[in-house]
Design a protein around this motif. Structure first.
Motif, mmCIF file in Angstrom:
data_model
loop_
_atom_site.group_PDB
_atom_site.id
_atom_site.type_symbol
_atom_site.label_atom_id
_atom_site.label_comp_id
_atom_site.label_asym_id
_atom_site.label_seq_id
_atom_site.Cartn_x
_atom_site.Cartn_y
_atom_site.Cartn_z
ATOM 1 N N VAL A 221 0.840 -1.206 0.000
ATOM 2 C CA VAL A 221 0.000 0.000 0.000
ATOM 3 C C VAL A 221 0.870 1.249 0.000
ATOM 4 O O VAL A 221 0.666 2.179 -0.791
ATOM 5 N N PHE A 222 1.863 1.289 0.896
ATOM 6 C CA PHE A 222 2.749 2.459 0.942
ATOM 7 C C PHE A 222 3.527 2.624 -0.365
ATOM 8 O O PHE A 222 3.702 3.747 -0.856
ATOM 9 N N ARG A 223 3.972 1.512 -0.940
ATOM 10 C CA ARG A 223 4.747 1.592 -2.177
ATOM 11 C C ARG A 223 3.890 2.143 -3.323
ATOM 12 O O ARG A 223 4.342 3.007 -4.092
ATOM 13 N N GLU A 224 2.652 1.665 -3.438
ATOM 14 C CA GLU A 224 1.768 2.128 -4.513
ATOM 15 C C GLU A 224 1.480 3.620 -4.375
ATOM 16 O O GLU A 224 1.537 4.368 -5.369
ATOM 17 N N LEU A 225 1.177 4.058 -3.154
ATOM 18 C CA LEU A 225 0.867 5.469 -2.950
ATOM 19 C C LEU A 225 2.106 6.345 -3.128
ATOM 20 O O LEU A 225 2.021 7.464 -3.649
ATOM 21 N N TYR A 226 3.246 5.841 -2.702
ATOM 22 C CA TYR A 226 4.506 6.568 -2.869
ATOM 23 C C TYR A 226 4.805 6.774 -4.353
ATOM 24 O O TYR A 226 5.171 7.878 -4.787
ATOM 25 N N GLU A 227 4.653 5.734 -5.143
ATOM 26 C CA GLU A 227 4.904 5.861 -6.573
ATOM 27 C C GLU A 227 3.928 6.846 -7.209
ATOM 28 O O GLU A 227 4.320 7.738 -7.969
ATOM 29 N N GLU A 228 2.659 6.690 -6.877
ATOM 30 C CA GLU A 228 1.631 7.536 -7.486
ATOM 31 C C GLU A 228 1.800 9.006 -7.111
ATOM 32 O O GLU A 228 1.695 9.895 -7.964
ATOM 33 N N ARG A 229 2.098 9.278 -5.817
ATOM 34 C CA ARG A 229 2.099 10.663 -5.324
ATOM 35 C C ARG A 229 3.459 11.352 -5.407
ATOM 36 O O ARG A 229 3.526 12.569 -5.502
ATOM 37 N N PHE A 230 4.547 10.560 -5.342
ATOM 38 C CA PHE A 230 5.868 11.174 -5.188
ATOM 39 C C PHE A 230 6.872 10.817 -6.283
ATOM 40 O O PHE A 230 7.625 11.671 -6.736
ATOM 41 N N ALA A 231 6.938 9.567 -6.694
ATOM 42 C CA ALA A 231 8.107 9.091 -7.438
ATOM 43 C C ALA A 231 7.887 8.814 -8.914
ATOM 44 O O ALA A 231 8.824 8.927 -9.707
ATOM 45 N N ALA A 232 6.683 8.436 -9.299
ATOM 46 C CA ALA A 232 6.463 7.990 -10.681
ATOM 47 C C ALA A 232 6.257 9.182 -11.626
ATOM 48 O O ALA A 232 6.261 10.341 -11.222
ATOM 49 N N ASP A 233 6.055 8.867 -12.895
ATOM 50 C CA ASP A 233 5.819 9.896 -13.904
ATOM 51 C C ASP A 233 4.323 10.175 -14.004
ATOM 52 O O ASP A 233 3.700 10.039 -15.071
ATOM 53 N N GLU A 235 1.071 12.970 -12.901
ATOM 54 C CA GLU A 235 0.913 14.422 -12.730
ATOM 55 C C GLU A 235 1.088 14.855 -11.274
ATOM 56 O O GLU A 235 1.817 15.825 -11.003
ATOM 57 N N PRO A 236 0.467 14.166 -10.276
ATOM 58 C CA PRO A 236 0.678 14.581 -8.882
ATOM 59 C C PRO A 236 2.140 14.461 -8.453
ATOM 60 O O PRO A 236 2.646 15.321 -7.727
ATOM 61 N N ALA A 237 2.816 13.412 -8.902
ATOM 62 C CA ALA A 237 4.214 13.222 -8.511
ATOM 63 C C ALA A 237 5.113 14.278 -9.145
ATOM 64 O O ALA A 237 6.019 14.810 -8.485
ATOM 65 N N ARG A 238 4.877 14.600 -10.425
ATOM 66 C CA ARG A 238 5.691 15.641 -11.073
ATOM 67 C C ARG A 238 5.496 16.984 -10.378
ATOM 68 O O ARG A 238 6.455 17.734 -10.160
ATOM 69 N N ARG A 239 4.239 17.283 -10.030
ATOM 70 C CA ARG A 239 3.950 18.556 -9.355
ATOM 71 C C ARG A 239 4.615 18.595 -7.980
ATOM 72 O O ARG A 239 5.204 19.609 -7.588
ATOM 73 N N TYR A 240 4.566 17.480 -7.269
ATOM 74 C CA TYR A 240 5.188 17.405 -5.937
ATOM 75 C C TYR A 240 6.699 17.623 -6.017
ATOM 76 O O TYR A 240 7.269 18.410 -5.259
#
Length: 566
Positions: A221-233, A235-240
């Protein structure tokens, strides 16, 4: 050359470096029972600290202020006496890869009615210089990598050598405050008001997670949310990631990460959630540093690592990095958090002028014991170290105050409560008198040459900065210092050390054949170390207070501290 380093914000401190030697570092929390993380809001504290060491402010060659939050510069609102002053300083992070030693030059530092010029280096610079200049690598003239990870930054890796340093890259996109913030959403420190961060929670979580188990479904769960919100390509991660200078936007994004995590994990045990989050971050840390080292495979010099920033107090992550096989040697100073920033400010000026030279220093360079009046109901008698060991062998805890205070947040035998470790009840007693939760561990202080016999690995650990497992055959002998997961936050000290706590351990060993004692900080709850015997006696929760060859005792009324522990 006398350089005065100053940390004005939380963990405020004044350090004096003279000709490459640390003369003192006075952390404000260690004066007159101040609150933990005390800032310097009045510049008079600087003049007072210098005067206490017979130093005239007018004779200081350089004043250096640690930088703070800001894109181009930081700003501090302070007083000099009753006069309000605004000082400007360097930003939190250097502005280009080789800009670590680029200073902001200011004026207006008013001390004793006189105005002085000053320099200011980025906050991150102080972490790098304090870690490297105090390291064995600097002493040997060897280059080193330096990992800086604190509340305000992603983990940042630098390469440091004699004449300079350069930024190599960030390991992954997560600020250090995220670990402590997890405690606002799960476990015993869960809060309704989550928009202020308790700086003490991160350390407490390290004890709490021993009650839990790493659950791979929770990690997922933490890994999926981390990728989506912070690390992956995404839109939310790029903005962060783009919001490098927008503290509030990043803060809000991390809150949203935990809000969503809490909704998905609301049926899980909080201790399992926090243990899993700890494991998840550790894996990301190792993966991130492995990846950056692979990209820099042609980096010259041996693979030495300094760890600094507030996350350097996480003994489990430190041990994971040391055990990763990526490094030849790992160094963590006893003040990786902002308690070392005043030293770092002075070292930054030293490095700017002379290169990254080694600093001559001792961990016992804090405030000297004050001479104050002890409450009249307490009596003092001379007491040798051997006589004190006899009291400890009777399973009686002792407040032990000697010499100058330790640097950094951990009591290392200068401002400690010491006790025999032979009964599990002693751990509960010490936690009770310190007003701490019962899951919190009590640390062992052990003679260095016998530590491998008792702990794994049991290697020298003079500042309690790595994780050790208690060997099975010793767990029943010293239950007070064995944590719930069998680990111990070990401090080792050489048998031939000149410090009084080493002499005490030797005498205690002669009586019991046990070369260690419980060691926890001597302080009021939420405040810095006791500055004098009077404070320990006024606190009064331990029957015996030993202060430089004098034993203070008070005739007990009612239940004697330590009673029933035999």
């Amino acid at each position: 050359m006398q350089i005065c380093g100053i940390k004005l914000t939380h963990d405020g401190a004044i350090a004096l470096v003279e000709d490459g030697r640390l003369v003192f570092c006075i952390e404000q929390e260690k004066r007159v029972n101040n609150e933990r993380y005390q800032a310097i809001d009045n510049l008079d504290a600087i003049a007072v600290a210098l005067a206490e060491h017979d130093l005239d402010v007018g004779r200081i060659d350089q004043f250096v202020i640690d930088g703070w939050f800001g894109d181009v510069e930081s700003q501090f609102q302070v007083h000099s006496g009753k006069t309000p002053i605004i000082l400007k300083g360097a930003p939190y992070v250097e502005r280009h890869p080789r800009g670590l030693l680029t200073s902001f030059d200011g004026s207006g530092l008013m001390l004793n009615g006189k105005v002085f010029p000053y320099r200011s280096f980025p906050h991150v610079t102080g972490h790098v210089t304090s870690a490297y200049c105090t390291s064995p690598f600097a002493k040997a003239g060897l280059p080193a990598l330096c990992l800086v990870w604190d509340g305000g930054t992603f983990p940042r890796l630098y390469h440091v050598e004699g004449q300079g340093a350069r930024f190599l890259g960030s390991l992954f996109p997560m600020n250090g405050y995220a670990y402590g913030l997890a405690g606002h959403y799960f476990g015993p420190y869960k809060q309704a008001n989550r928009h202020s961060l308790d700086l003490g929670i991160a350390g407490k979580l390290m004890g709490y997670i021993a009650m839990g188990t790493v659950d791979e479904d929770i990690v997922t769960v933490f890994r999926e949310l981390y990728e989506e919100r912070f690390a992956a390509d995404t839109e939310p991660a790029r903005r962060y990631r783009a919001q490098s200078n927008d503290w509030k936007s990043r803060w809000d994004a991390v809150h949203e990460f935990f809000n969503t995590s809490a909704l998905r994990l609301d049926t899980e045990r909080p201790e399992d959630v926090l243990a899993s989050f700890h494991a998840f971050v550790e894996r990301v840390l190792i993966r991130g540093i492995t990846a950056i080292l692979q990209r820099l495979s042609d980096l010259p010099g041996s693979r030495n690592l300094c760890i600094t920033g507030g996350c350097g107090l996480n003994i489990k992550w430190n041990s994971a990095l040391r055990n990763s096989g990526l490094f030849d040697a790992v160094w963590v100073p006893p003040f990786p958090n902002d308690s070392g920033s005043a030293i770092g400010a002075a070292c930054s000026a030293l490095a700017a002028g002379q290169g990254f030279v080694p600093l001559e220093w001792s961990v016992y360079s804090g405030p000297a014991l004050r001479r104050t009046n002890v409450p009249f109901e307490w009596d003092a008698v001379p007491c040798t170290v051997r006589e004190l060991a006899t009291i400890l062998a009777r399973n009686k805890p002792v407040v032990f105050l000697t010499g100058r205070a330790e640097l950094g947040p951990r009591a290392l035998g200068g401002r400690s409560i010491l006790a025999a470790a032979i009964s599990a009840e002693m751990k509960d007693f010490l936690n009770d008198i310190k007003l701490r939760e019962h899951f919190r561990p009590v640390a062992p202080i052990c003679l260095e040459d016998r530590a491998p016999e008792i702990f794994n690995p049991g290697t020298p650990d003079p500042y309690m900065l790595f994780d050790h497992q208690t060997r099975t055959e010793w767990r029943d002998k010293i239950p007070a210092v064995v944590h719930l997961d069998g680990s111990a936050r070990l401090q080792t000290i050489p048998r031939n050390s000149q410090h009084k706590v080493a002499e005490l351990l030797v005498e205690y060993e002669k009586l019991t054949d046990i070369p260690l004692l419980c060691n926890t900080s001597a302080n009021h709850n939420g405040r810095g170390f006791f500055p004098d015997a009077a404070s320990a006696c006024q606190w009064g929760r331990v029957e015996f207070v030993w202060c430089d060859e004098l034993l203070w005792t008070k005739k007990p009324t009612g239940l004697t501290p330590g009673e029933g522990l035999m």
